[in-house]
Design a protein around this motif. Structure first.
Motif, short mmCIF file in Angstrom:
data_model
loop_
_atom_site.label_atom_id
_atom_site.label_comp_id
_atom_site.label_asym_id
_atom_site.label_seq_id
_atom_site.Cartn_x
_atom_site.Cartn_y
_atom_site.Cartn_z
N TYR A 6 0.82 -1.21 0.00
CA TYR A 6 0.00 0.00 0.00
C TYR A 6 0.86 1.26 0.00
CZ TYR A 6 -3.24 -3.69 1.16
OH TYR A 6 -3.95 -4.86 1.14
N SER A 7 1.98 1.23 0.68
CA SER A 7 2.89 2.38 0.65
C SER A 7 3.38 2.63 -0.77
CB SER A 7 4.08 2.15 1.57
OG SER A 7 3.67 2.16 2.91
N SER A 8 3.65 1.56 -1.51
CA SER A 8 4.13 1.72 -2.89
C SER A 8 3.08 2.31 -3.80
CB SER A 8 4.63 0.39 -3.45
OG SER A 8 3.54 -0.46 -3.78
N LEU A 9 1.81 2.24 -3.39
CA LEU A 9 0.71 2.82 -4.17
C LEU A 9 0.39 4.24 -3.74
CD1 LEU A 9 -1.63 -0.30 -4.32
CD2 LEU A 9 -0.32 0.70 -6.20
N GLY A 10 1.12 4.76 -2.76
CA GLY A 10 0.91 6.13 -2.32
C GLY A 10 0.11 6.28 -1.04
N PHE A 11 -0.31 5.18 -0.43
CA PHE A 11 -1.02 5.27 0.84
C PHE A 11 -0.03 5.74 1.90
CE2 PHE A 11 -3.92 2.57 -1.39
CZ PHE A 11 -5.16 2.78 -0.81
N SER A 12 -0.53 6.57 2.79
CA SER A 12 0.30 7.02 3.90
C SER A 12 -0.32 6.52 5.20
CB SER A 12 0.40 8.55 3.92
OG SER A 12 -0.89 9.11 4.04
N GLN A 13 0.52 6.38 6.20
CA GLN A 13 0.00 5.98 7.50
C GLN A 13 -0.78 7.14 8.08
OE1 GLN A 13 2.70 3.95 10.08
NE2 GLN A 13 3.69 2.90 8.38
N SER A 14 -1.89 6.83 8.71
CA SER A 14 -2.76 7.88 9.22
C SER A 14 -2.55 8.05 10.72
CB SER A 14 -4.22 7.54 8.94
OG SER A 14 -4.63 6.47 9.78
N ASN A 15 -3.35 8.91 11.28
CA ASN A 15 -3.27 9.13 12.71
C ASN A 15 -4.23 8.22 13.48
OD1 ASN A 15 -5.63 10.32 11.97
ND2 ASN A 15 -5.29 12.26 13.03
N ALA A 16 -4.76 7.20 12.82
CA ALA A 16 -5.63 6.25 13.52
C ALA A 16 -4.83 5.53 14.59
CB ALA A 16 -6.21 5.25 12.53
N MET A 17 -5.43 5.36 15.73
CA MET A 17 -4.77 4.71 16.85
C MET A 17 -5.73 3.65 17.40
SD MET A 17 -3.23 8.13 18.64
CE MET A 17 -2.15 7.29 19.79
N HIS A 18 -5.19 2.68 18.10
CA HIS A 18 -6.06 1.70 18.73
C HIS A 18 -5.49 1.29 20.08
CE1 HIS A 18 -3.21 -1.11 16.77
NE2 HIS A 18 -3.47 -1.87 17.82
N LEU A 19 -6.37 0.75 20.91
CA LEU A 19 -6.02 0.28 22.24
C LEU A 19 -6.67 -1.07 22.44
CD1 LEU A 19 -4.93 0.70 25.17
CD2 LEU A 19 -7.11 1.86 25.64
N ASP A 20 -5.91 -2.12 22.61
CA ASP A 20 -6.48 -3.44 22.87
C ASP A 20 -6.95 -3.51 24.32
OD1 ASP A 20 -6.03 -4.40 20.29
OD2 ASP A 20 -4.00 -5.08 20.79
N LEU A 21 -8.16 -3.96 24.52
CA LEU A 21 -8.73 -4.06 25.86
C LEU A 21 -8.83 -5.51 26.32
CD1 LEU A 21 -11.52 -1.35 25.55
CD2 LEU A 21 -9.25 -1.14 26.59
N MET A 22 -8.28 -6.41 25.56
CA MET A 22 -8.31 -7.84 25.94
C MET A 22 -6.90 -8.33 26.12
SD MET A 22 -11.28 -9.31 23.42
CE MET A 22 -10.82 -10.95 23.85
#
Length: 158
Positions: free
Chosen positions: A142-158
C-alpha cells in the motif's frame, strides 16, 4: 522462471462464497484463531456484501492465473463511524477490505493490481479519499501505491 499471466476482473455475484473464503483466510493468515471467528462467517460475509452492493456501491475484484482465481479484493463507500458534517466534495471516503492472495501466488504484484482496481472503482464513484487497514505484510504494497499511514490509533482491551 516463467511469468504467469495475471488477469484482474470484476467479480461476479456467484463468486461471493470464494471472496468470503478469501476474507476468512486473510484473518487466519494474520493470526486470528478459529475460535475468535464467528462460525457463521460465510453467511455473515455474504449478507454484508449483498447489502453493501445495494447501499454502498460495493464491488469486488478477482485475480486469475491460468483461469483459476488466486486472489480478491473488495471495496465500497465508507458509511462512516460518526456523524458526517463535511460536504461530500471534502469527505466521500471509500474503503478497501479483504485484499487476499493465495500464498503460492504472493510477491507477484497481484495485491497491487487488485488494490489499483479497487481504487479506480472508488475514484469512479466520486470518492475523495481511500482508507484501508493494512496487515504488516500489506503495508509495503500500500505504501508503494501512495497510501500514507494515518493518525488512527487503537487500544487493545483484551
Amino acid at each position: 522462471m516463467l511469468t504467469e499471466h495475471i488477469t484482474i476482473r470484476e467479480a461476479i455475484p456467484q463468486e461471493g462464497s470464494l471472496i468470503a473464503q478469501h476474507f476468512y483466510q486473510m484473518w487466519r493468515d494474520i493470526g486470528i484463531p478459529d475460535e475468535a471467528i464467528d462460525p457463521n462467517w460465510l453467511d455473515i460475509t455474504l449478507q454484508f456484501t449483498e447489502q453493501a452492493r445495494e447501499d454502498l456501491f460495493y464491488k469486488a475484484f478477482v485475480a486469475e492465473v491460468n483461469n483459476a482465481v488466486v486472489g480478491s479484493a473488495s471495496c465500497q463507500l465508507l458509511a462512516g463511524l460518526y456523524p458526517n458534517v463535511l460536504k461530500a466534495q471534502y469527505r466521500k471516503f471509500g474503503y478497501i477490505w479483504g485484499v487476499y492472495v493465495e500464498p503460492s501466488h504472493r510477491r507477484q504484484g497481484i495485491a497491487k493490481h487488485l488494490t489499483n482496481s479497487a481504487i479506480a472503482h472508488l475514484k469512479a464513484i466520486g470518492c475523495t479519499r481511500v482508507v484501508l487497514n493494512a496487515s504488516p505484510s500489506g503495508k509495503p504494497v500500500y505504501s508503494s501505491l501512495g497510501f500514507s499511514q494515518s493518525n488512527a490509533m487503537h487500544l487493545d482491551l483484551m
